[in-house]
Design a protein around this motif. Structure first.
Motif, PDB file in Angstrom:
ATOM      1  N   LYS A  44      33.963  16.229  37.146  1.00 37.86           N
ATOM      2  CA  LYS A  44      33.967  15.684  35.792  1.00 37.86           C
ATOM      3  C   LYS A  44      32.720  14.844  35.512  1.00 37.86           C
ATOM      4  O   LYS A  44      32.263  14.763  34.375  1.00 37.86           O
ATOM      5  N   ARG A  83      40.570  18.042  27.452  1.00 37.99           N
ATOM      6  CA  ARG A  83      39.322  18.788  27.620  1.00 37.99           C
ATOM      7  C   ARG A  83      38.415  18.620  26.402  1.00 37.99           C
ATOM      8  O   ARG A  83      38.744  17.922  25.440  1.00 37.99           O
ATOM      9  N   GLU A  92      30.425  14.865  32.187  1.00 41.80           N
ATOM     10  CA  GLU A  92      30.220  13.645  31.415  1.00 41.80           C
ATOM     11  C   GLU A  92      28.735  13.305  31.298  1.00 41.80           C
ATOM     12  O   GLU A  92      28.281  12.802  30.267  1.00 41.80           O
TER      13      GLU A  92
END
Length: 218
Positions: A118, A46, A122
């Motif tokens: 994700k 993480r 990102e």
């Protein structure tokens, strides 16, 4: 049919239950959301991975979640008296309610954050966003439906916790059900308290569902 029911007592018990639920739920959210975020951020791979911190937090959360609430109520009596000056009434019920519910809610918050795409995280990182910005502008908004749904589940669990708190004199509908419905075999009092608790749960679920739907359609 309701010869043993004192409606004034029912009204006061209902208000006490709502006060316990409202006070403990506010504190549960205040503590549970940051704790859930920390559990998520410190996890493996993480943004702020920290195995030691994650292991400590996970251990504490798992221990508190595994203790039956009725045992937690009794164990926390000295701490409750130290914090609020009494172990009785609404004030005396809130500390164990929060300690019992906050770790549970934190896990639900962590689960909701894990479900965030994700790619979105990102993308925010690629634009130079700090960890704080990623959490406040990406993770929490994207996970909001799950966080609200988790809050609904927690609030409903707290309803049952408030009923159990009646065992140690916390007041509320649970206290009435135990003192009159159980100990004095007044089944009409028991029936009324159960129906009111069921109605409360249905209202909480309805509000939670509507909030999730509203947030999801943004």
């Amino acid at each position: 049919m309701f010869a043993n029911v004192d409606w004034a007592d029912i009204g006061k018990a209902t208000i006490d239950t709502l006060l316990m639920l409202g006070g403990s739920m506010v504190l549960t959210v205040i503590l549970g959301v940051p704790l859930g975020v920390l559990l998520y951020l410190s996890g493996k791979g993480r943004l702020a991975a920290n195995p030691v911190l994650n292991a400590v937090l996970s251990f504490v959360v798992n221990v508190l979640r595994s203790v039956p609430f009725i045992i937690l109520l009794i164990v926390m009596l000295p701490v409750t008296v130290l914090l609020v000056g009494t172990s009785l009434g609404v004030a005396g019920a809130i500390p164990p309610l929060v300690v019992g519910a906050a770790p549970f809610y934190a896990r639900l918050v962590e689960t909701a954050l894990r479900e965030v795409d994700k790619g979105v995280v990102e993308a925010t990182q690629a634009m130079g966003g700090s960890t704080f910005q990623i959490v406040t502008r990406t993770l929490l908004p994207e996970a909001m439906p799950g966080i609200i749904a988790g809050a609904t589940v927690t609030a409903i669990a707290l309803v049952s916790y408030t009923a159990m708190a009646g065992v140690v004199g916390a007041g509320g509908l649970g206290d009435l059900a135990i003192r009159f419905g159980y100990q004095r075999f007044q089944t009409d009092v028991m029936a009324v308290t159960v129906v009111l608790l069921l109605i409360l749960v249905q209202i909480l679920q309805m509000i939670g569902d509507r909030l999730v739907a509203k947030v999801s359609h943004r």
